[in-house]
Design a protein around this motif. Sequence first.
Motif, short mmCIF file in Angstrom:
data_model
loop_
_atom_site.label_atom_id
_atom_site.label_comp_id
_atom_site.label_asym_id
_atom_site.label_seq_id
_atom_site.Cartn_x
_atom_site.Cartn_y
_atom_site.Cartn_z
N UNK A 175 0.85 -1.19 0.00
CA UNK A 175 0.00 0.00 0.00
C UNK A 175 0.89 1.24 0.00
N UNK A 176 0.35 2.33 -0.50
CA UNK A 176 1.10 3.58 -0.61
C UNK A 176 0.45 4.66 0.22
N UNK A 177 1.27 5.58 0.70
CA UNK A 177 0.80 6.73 1.47
C UNK A 177 1.39 7.98 0.83
N UNK A 178 0.54 8.94 0.51
CA UNK A 178 1.00 10.16 -0.15
C UNK A 178 1.78 11.03 0.82
N UNK A 179 2.78 11.72 0.30
CA UNK A 179 3.53 12.69 1.08
C UNK A 179 2.89 14.07 0.93
N UNK A 180 3.13 14.91 1.89
CA UNK A 180 2.58 16.27 1.88
C UNK A 180 3.17 17.06 0.72
N UNK A 181 2.31 17.73 -0.01
CA UNK A 181 2.77 18.54 -1.15
C UNK A 181 2.92 20.00 -0.73
N UNK A 182 3.98 20.64 -1.26
CA UNK A 182 4.25 22.03 -0.90
C UNK A 182 4.14 22.97 -2.09
N UNK A 183 4.31 22.46 -3.29
CA UNK A 183 4.25 23.33 -4.47
C UNK A 183 3.76 22.52 -5.66
N UNK A 184 3.66 23.19 -6.81
CA UNK A 184 3.17 22.54 -8.02
C UNK A 184 4.14 21.47 -8.52
#
Length: 470
Positions: free
Chosen positions: A312-321
């Motif tokens: 399973x995968x867990x998304x990382x926090x996004x900071x920019x485009x």
Amino acid sequence: MKMVHTCVVVGCRNRRTPGTTLSFYRFPRDPERKQRWIAAVNRQGWQPNDGSRLCSTHFISGKQVKNPRSPDYVPSVFGTTLSADGTEPFDVSDKHQAQVEAANALLFLQGQVLEAGPRAEPFPERGGAEASGCPDAPARPADGEPRAEGPAPSPCSDSAADCEEEVARLRREVRALRELAERSSLTEAALRADPEKVRFYTGLPSFFVLETVLWLLSPHLRADKGLKLSKFQQLLLALMRLRLDLRNQDLAYRFGVQVAAVARTVRAVVEAMSSTLVPTTVFWPSRDELRRNLPAAVRSACPDCVVVVDCFSVALERHDEADAVDAPARSLKYLIGVAPQGVVTFVSRGAPGHASDRELLERCGLLGKLLPGDVVLADRDLDASEAVAARGAQLRVAGCDGGEEDEEKRALRRHVGRVIGMAKKRYAMLNGPVESPFASDRAADMTTFDRVVRVVCALNNLCISAAPLE
């Protein structure tokens, strides 16, 4: 090691134990105040020593107050507990002085201040109702006016009994408010009395399990005076972070600490659970142990199955485009191994989201645990049959044979999916996105979030993770 103090009040069994919210006070050094405390405790012929303590439940506000005008300058909450000589703590020999103190306490609770004076009268006269502080008291007659026979009326003195009754009522009200606050708080006593609250805030099935985890972690948690949180509060804060995925600022408000203290506490508790709880709950069982406890459905479908793997995968926090463009790299992928009995027996470290399932299986270390003749069941073709065969084991993919037996394998795989789904449902932090500090804080080739995933699987093993596979 701290000395264990017990309250000296007869009938009070409060003790200073780890995680308690009660305070324990020494007897005052001031001789006059000390004697008043001794009189309030009301143990005939008893004198306190350096180790004598009085707990905070015997004060109206829950703590001692050094202001002589406060009702908590001297302990006064003793309920109906009898003293050593059989008398009640409120049975003060000097009834007149007791009336004075009761009236003073009433005025204090009503937000008024009574002038201190050498007189022993409950309220000194100052020339009229306004000066006396009693709005219903009649004005003093002027000189030359006839006076009523008998003693001059003193409404405040006459109502001393009413004052005592009012103080008693206010004390009962304070106790009720304190009990209400205790029930709505996140203290150890509040959770002990409410199993539903334990399940909601921690994900654990009972307070007994929570207490057992605390006992296991206690030697590894801080207990110095510089930290405002008790060991119980440290564990509870970390579990709430994993369970509800609350922000650090939210937890800081709830527990009355700084945001930085929340981050340090979560990291410290996760590291402690990773080093103590995980090895005792997430481990690879022996082949004999697997065979003894193999569910009937697995015994008929795949008797040599030792583990069912899934990713399973867990998304990382996004900071920019730029993060959105590089989406596959902005996630973490984990491989979970679940025994046929439904408990997690293996957790890999996090790999970049673009890594294939085959790469993850070959590098995570699971293959080194296989024995000749073992069967590994997977949800889809991992293209790692050769690597598994090199260990003398066999990789089977549920859903490829198309027969009735394969349907049973698919049921086994779905069962494992329920285990992983329950872990992600029980602890919302596994649903992401993962905050940068958790993904970048790396020690010993393992990030803090890697430890979080292991800890969540360990906690999930303490619960009933899925419906029995029978």
